[in-house]
Design a protein around this motif. Structure first.
Motif, PDB file in Angstrom:
ATOM      1  N   HIS A 257       2.283 -30.645  32.339  1.00 19.63           N
ATOM      2  CA  HIS A 257       3.334 -30.646  31.618  1.00 19.63           C
ATOM      3  C   HIS A 257       3.889 -32.052  31.063  1.00 19.63           C
ATOM      4  O   HIS A 257       4.097 -32.287  29.781  1.00 19.63           O
ATOM      5  CB  HIS A 257       4.766 -30.246  32.526  1.00 19.63           C
ATOM      6  N   ASP A 258       3.508 -33.154  31.744  1.00 21.84           N
ATOM      7  CA  ASP A 258       3.729 -34.396  31.172  1.00 21.84           C
ATOM      8  C   ASP A 258       2.880 -35.020  30.242  1.00 21.84           C
ATOM      9  O   ASP A 258       3.117 -35.542  29.199  1.00 21.84           O
ATOM     10  CB  ASP A 258       3.721 -35.532  32.300  1.00 21.84           C
ATOM     11  N   ALA A 259       1.697 -34.253  30.176  1.00 20.51           N
ATOM     12  CA  ALA A 259       0.677 -34.366  29.095  1.00 20.51           C
ATOM     13  C   ALA A 259       0.741 -33.695  27.854  1.00 20.51           C
ATOM     14  O   ALA A 259       0.243 -33.542  27.155  1.00 20.51           O
ATOM     15  CB  ALA A 259      -0.571 -34.134  29.699  1.00 20.51           C
ATOM     16  N   GLY A 260       1.991 -32.462  27.994  1.00 17.51           N
ATOM     17  CA  GLY A 260       2.256 -31.780  26.943  1.00 17.51           C
ATOM     18  C   GLY A 260       1.948 -30.543  26.726  1.00 17.51           C
ATOM     19  O   GLY A 260       1.994 -29.760  25.920  1.00 17.51           O
ATOM     20  N   LEU A 261       1.253 -30.111  27.991  1.00 16.81           N
ATOM     21  CA  LEU A 261       0.785 -28.772  27.929  1.00 16.81           C
ATOM     22  C   LEU A 261       2.130 -27.444  28.506  1.00 16.81           C
ATOM     23  O   LEU A 261       2.884 -28.224  28.989  1.00 16.81           O
ATOM     24  CB  LEU A 261      -0.145 -28.384  28.778  1.00 16.81           C
ATOM     25  N   THR A 262       1.940 -26.488  27.743  1.00 15.32           N
ATOM     26  CA  THR A 262       2.869 -25.478  28.052  1.00 15.32           C
ATOM     27  C   THR A 262       2.309 -24.735  29.512  1.00 15.32           C
ATOM     28  O   THR A 262       1.197 -24.306  29.502  1.00 15.32           O
ATOM     29  CB  THR A 262       3.060 -24.320  27.078  1.00 15.32           C
ATOM     30  N   VAL A 263       3.238 -24.590  30.504  1.00 12.64           N
ATOM     31  CA  VAL A 263       2.747 -24.246  31.884  1.00 12.64           C
ATOM     32  C   VAL A 263       3.268 -22.914  31.996  1.00 12.64           C
ATOM     33  O   VAL A 263       4.376 -22.649  31.796  1.00 12.64           O
ATOM     34  CB  VAL A 263       3.194 -25.171  32.892  1.00 12.64           C
ATOM     35  N   ILE A 264       2.358 -21.845  32.095  1.00 11.04           N
ATOM     36  CA  ILE A 264       2.505 -20.447  32.321  1.00 11.04           C
ATOM     37  C   ILE A 264       2.275 -20.169  33.805  1.00 11.04           C
ATOM     38  O   ILE A 264       1.274 -20.542  34.234  1.00 11.04           O
ATOM     39  CB  ILE A 264       1.755 -19.685  31.307  1.00 11.04           C
ATOM     40  N   LEU A 265       3.232 -19.470  34.491  1.00  9.50           N
ATOM     41  CA  LEU A 265       2.907 -19.234  35.779  1.00  9.50           C
ATOM     42  C   LEU A 265       2.647 -17.838  36.160  1.00  9.50           C
ATOM     43  O   LEU A 265       3.549 -16.945  35.862  1.00  9.50           O
ATOM     44  CB  LEU A 265       4.088 -19.890  36.644  1.00  9.50           C
ATOM     45  N   LYS A 266       1.636 -17.452  37.073  1.00 13.18           N
ATOM     46  CA  LYS A 266       1.222 -16.084  37.093  1.00 13.18           C
ATOM     47  C   LYS A 266       1.354 -15.787  38.498  1.00 13.18           C
ATOM     48  O   LYS A 266       1.228 -16.500  39.374  1.00 13.18           O
ATOM     49  CB  LYS A 266      -0.222 -15.659  36.275  1.00 13.18           C
ATOM     50  N   GLU A 267       1.168 -14.609  38.876  1.00 15.06           N
ATOM     51  CA  GLU A 267       1.298 -14.071  40.358  1.00 15.06           C
ATOM     52  C   GLU A 267       2.291 -14.439  41.040  1.00 15.06           C
ATOM     53  O   GLU A 267       2.111 -14.758  42.260  1.00 15.06           O
ATOM     54  CB  GLU A 267      -0.107 -14.255  41.049  1.00 15.06           C
ATOM     55  N   GLY A 268       3.724 -14.420  40.420  1.00 18.20           N
ATOM     56  CA  GLY A 268       4.933 -15.141  40.999  1.00 18.20           C
ATOM     57  C   GLY A 268       5.289 -14.282  42.177  1.00 18.20           C
ATOM     58  O   GLY A 268       6.005 -14.744  43.002  1.00 18.20           O
ATOM     59  N   MET A 269       4.902 -12.918  42.175  1.00 19.91           N
ATOM     60  CA  MET A 269       5.138 -11.840  43.454  1.00 19.91           C
ATOM     61  C   MET A 269       4.013 -11.961  44.314  1.00 19.91           C
ATOM     62  O   MET A 269       4.099 -11.158  45.400  1.00 19.91           O
ATOM     63  CB  MET A 269       5.530 -10.547  42.966  1.00 19.91           C
TER      64      MET A 269
ATOM     65  N   ALA B  32      13.742 -11.119  42.086  1.00 23.20           N
ATOM     66  CA  ALA B  32      14.303 -12.037  41.175  1.00 23.20           C
ATOM     67  C   ALA B  32      14.636 -13.365  41.663  1.00 23.20           C
ATOM     68  O   ALA B  32      14.582 -14.413  41.064  1.00 23.20           O
ATOM     69  CB  ALA B  32      15.969 -11.460  41.325  1.00 23.20           C
ATOM     70  N   VAL B  33      14.561 -13.440  43.282  1.00 18.96           N
ATOM     71  CA  VAL B  33      14.857 -14.812  43.720  1.00 18.96           C
ATOM     72  C   VAL B  33      13.586 -15.421  43.733  1.00 18.96           C
ATOM     73  O   VAL B  33      13.463 -16.545  43.736  1.00 18.96           O
ATOM     74  CB  VAL B  33      15.401 -14.418  45.483  1.00 18.96           C
ATOM     75  N   ALA B  34      12.229 -14.633  44.054  1.00 16.44           N
ATOM     76  CA  ALA B  34      11.094 -15.338  44.077  1.00 16.44           C
ATOM     77  C   ALA B  34      10.755 -15.922  42.819  1.00 16.44           C
ATOM     78  O   ALA B  34      10.131 -17.134  42.544  1.00 16.44           O
ATOM     79  CB  ALA B  34       9.886 -14.220  44.304  1.00 16.44           C
ATOM     80  N   LEU B  35      10.979 -15.141  41.467  1.00 12.84           N
ATOM     81  CA  LEU B  35      10.996 -15.617  40.128  1.00 12.84           C
ATOM     82  C   LEU B  35      11.985 -16.877  39.951  1.00 12.84           C
ATOM     83  O   LEU B  35      11.486 -17.831  39.116  1.00 12.84           O
ATOM     84  CB  LEU B  35      10.851 -14.573  39.276  1.00 12.84           C
ATOM     85  N   ALA B  36      12.973 -16.792  40.304  1.00 11.94           N
ATOM     86  CA  ALA B  36      14.217 -17.554  40.141  1.00 11.94           C
ATOM     87  C   ALA B  36      13.643 -19.186  40.921  1.00 11.94           C
ATOM     88  O   ALA B  36      13.877 -20.373  40.203  1.00 11.94           O
ATOM     89  CB  ALA B  36      15.340 -17.571  40.729  1.00 11.94           C
ATOM     90  N   TRP B  37      12.904 -18.886  41.938  1.00 10.41           N
ATOM     91  CA  TRP B  37      12.324 -20.104  42.437  1.00 10.41           C
ATOM     92  C   TRP B  37      11.502 -20.984  41.903  1.00 10.41           C
ATOM     93  O   TRP B  37      11.305 -22.106  41.763  1.00 10.41           O
ATOM     94  CB  TRP B  37      11.827 -19.696  43.874  1.00 10.41           C
ATOM     95  N   ILE B  38      10.704 -19.916  40.936  1.00 12.48           N
ATOM     96  CA  ILE B  38       9.730 -20.463  40.116  1.00 12.48           C
ATOM     97  C   ILE B  38      10.105 -21.359  38.964  1.00 12.48           C
ATOM     98  O   ILE B  38       9.781 -22.468  38.672  1.00 12.48           O
ATOM     99  CB  ILE B  38       8.507 -19.496  39.836  1.00 12.48           C
ATOM    100  N   LEU B  39      11.026 -20.683  38.460  1.00 15.54           N
ATOM    101  CA  LEU B  39      12.002 -20.845  37.081  1.00 15.54           C
ATOM    102  C   LEU B  39      12.410 -22.380  37.609  1.00 15.54           C
ATOM    103  O   LEU B  39      13.298 -23.166  36.598  1.00 15.54           O
ATOM    104  CB  LEU B  39      12.839 -20.230  36.692  1.00 15.54           C
ATOM    105  N   ARG B  40      12.963 -22.784  38.719  1.00 13.33           N
ATOM    106  CA  ARG B  40      13.534 -24.184  39.181  1.00 13.33           C
ATOM    107  C   ARG B  40      12.756 -25.159  39.272  1.00 13.33           C
ATOM    108  O   ARG B  40      13.222 -26.521  38.862  1.00 13.33           O
ATOM    109  CB  ARG B  40      13.864 -23.957  40.460  1.00 13.33           C
ATOM    110  N   GLN B  41      11.411 -25.115  38.887  1.00  5.32           N
ATOM    111  CA  GLN B  41      10.547 -26.292  38.806  1.00  5.32           C
ATOM    112  C   GLN B  41      10.598 -26.642  37.333  1.00  5.32           C
ATOM    113  O   GLN B  41      10.535 -25.925  36.411  1.00  5.32           O
ATOM    114  CB  GLN B  41       9.057 -25.804  39.104  1.00  5.32           C
ATOM    115  N   PRO B  42      10.990 -28.038  37.486  1.00  7.45           N
ATOM    116  CA  PRO B  42      11.206 -28.802  36.105  1.00  7.45           C
ATOM    117  C   PRO B  42      10.096 -28.558  35.031  1.00  7.45           C
ATOM    118  O   PRO B  42      10.252 -28.583  33.791  1.00  7.45           O
ATOM    119  CB  PRO B  42      11.466 -29.983  36.270  1.00  7.45           C
TER     120      PRO B  42
END
Length: 323
Positions: free
Chosen positions: A220-232, A259-269
């Motif tokens: 992310h700091d290097a400018g890449l978009t981070v996509i997160l899979k298998e959140g469940m 919803a909680v599991a995915l919310a936990w992921i989205l909290r990552q900056p």
């Protein structure tokens, strides 16, 4: 960069995407498929289900859709849906190459997919993807890069990917396995003409598997978009399989474990897009509550304590049956 459109989206669910891995083919490793999908999983039945999910997702603000050459007919199903809706110019489409689907539309196949990261496979699968998605394709990712993947050192392949990028296609990679962090860092070092080759990274990241977090922050700091899979975690974090701690936090929030599991992921900056792998509209709607979940510090800490050793996590994942 195509993902700028996604980042600038104003819909409440702009950071949730829909992945079609579980509905583009009759067999997959998600828990609960026997309950969630039609008993007869014909091509037409799963095409219809996919289109229903895409309609519901778009109506609720989802703009990123994720497919792959190895996800059965997922590219075909998505292409059909897009072709019937030519005015949807705000949709962002990502696909992946590097695995070939070999199950012949059977959930009981002995082998479901074959991995090959050669330049020849890229050329073949790029042509197959182009035939279906054409200029609707925004992002093309190498599927499941590992530290030993030849895709990290193949200069001929890098040149071809750079050529595609120069033509306007965003080039990315996905990762799998217990050494995701090593693969991410190796990919970040790949350059062509002194410029970084990859603009996105898609990795497995969830409450149980957090080992890639430091490397994803670096990406992310290097400018890449981070996509997160298998959140469940392939259904391991969904009721009724969810750990007791997750069920307790879900009850406290009055929302679902998903919803909680995915919310936990989205909290990552550094999280850009978290993928929903929903196969029913009810699941999708529940997943899309994630941005509204307000998790306190104590709840976040309790959930973080569920993280497993990555080797143990991937061993368990490898034991999940295709069904």
């Amino acid at each position: 960069m195509s993902f700028a459109r996604l980042a600038a989206a104003t819909t409440p669910t702009c950071h949730i995407g829909l992945g079609l891995a579980a509905v583009g083919r009759p067999g997959y490793i998600n828990l609960g498929r026997e309950r969630d999908l039609p008993q007869v999983r014909s091509v037409d039945a799963l095409r219809t289900r996919t289109h229903e999910l895409l309609d519901a997702a778009y109506a609720q603000g989802v703009r990123y859709f994720d497919v792959a050459r190895s996800y059965g007919r997922s590219e075909e199903f998505l292409a059909d849906w897009l072709n019937a809706r030519p005015d949807l110019d705000d949709v962002v489409v990502g696909s992946k190459w590097g695995y070939t689907y070999t199950a012949g539309w059977s959930a009981e196949a002995e082998q479901h997919e074959v991995k090959d990261h050669s330049a020849a496979t890229y050329e073949r699968q790029r042509a197959e993807t182009d035939a279906l998605l054409g200029d609707r394709l925004d992002l093309y990712q190498i599927h499941s890069v590992t530290p030993e993947s030849p895709a990290l050192t193949d200069k001929e392949l890098h040149a071809r990917l750079a050529e595609a990028a120069a033509g306007g296609l965003t080039v990315g990679f996905s990762t799998s396995g217990p050494a995701q962090a090593d693969a991410i860092r190796a990919a970040l070092a790949v350059t062509v003409g002194g410029e970084p080759l990859f603009r996105t990274v898609q990795s497995t990241y969830n409450i149980l598997e957090t080992s890639a977090a430091p490397a994803l922050a670096e990406a992310h700091d290097a400018g890449l978009t981070v996509i997160l899979k298998e959140g469940m975690a392939n259904g391991r974090l969904a009721a009724p399989h969810a750990p007791e701690v997750l069920r307790a936090v879900a009850e406290e929030t009055s929302l679902g474990c998903d919803a909680v599991a995915l919310a936990w992921i989205l909290r990552q900056p550094w999280a850009g897009v978290a993928l929903s792998g929903a196969v029913t509209i009810t699941q999708l709607t529940s997943n899309l509550h994630a941005p509204a979940v307000d998790l306190g510090d104590d709840q976040l800490a309790r959930l973080a304590a569920l993280a497993e050793d990555p080797r143990a996590y991937w061993e368990k994942r490898g034991q999940l049956p295709w069904h």
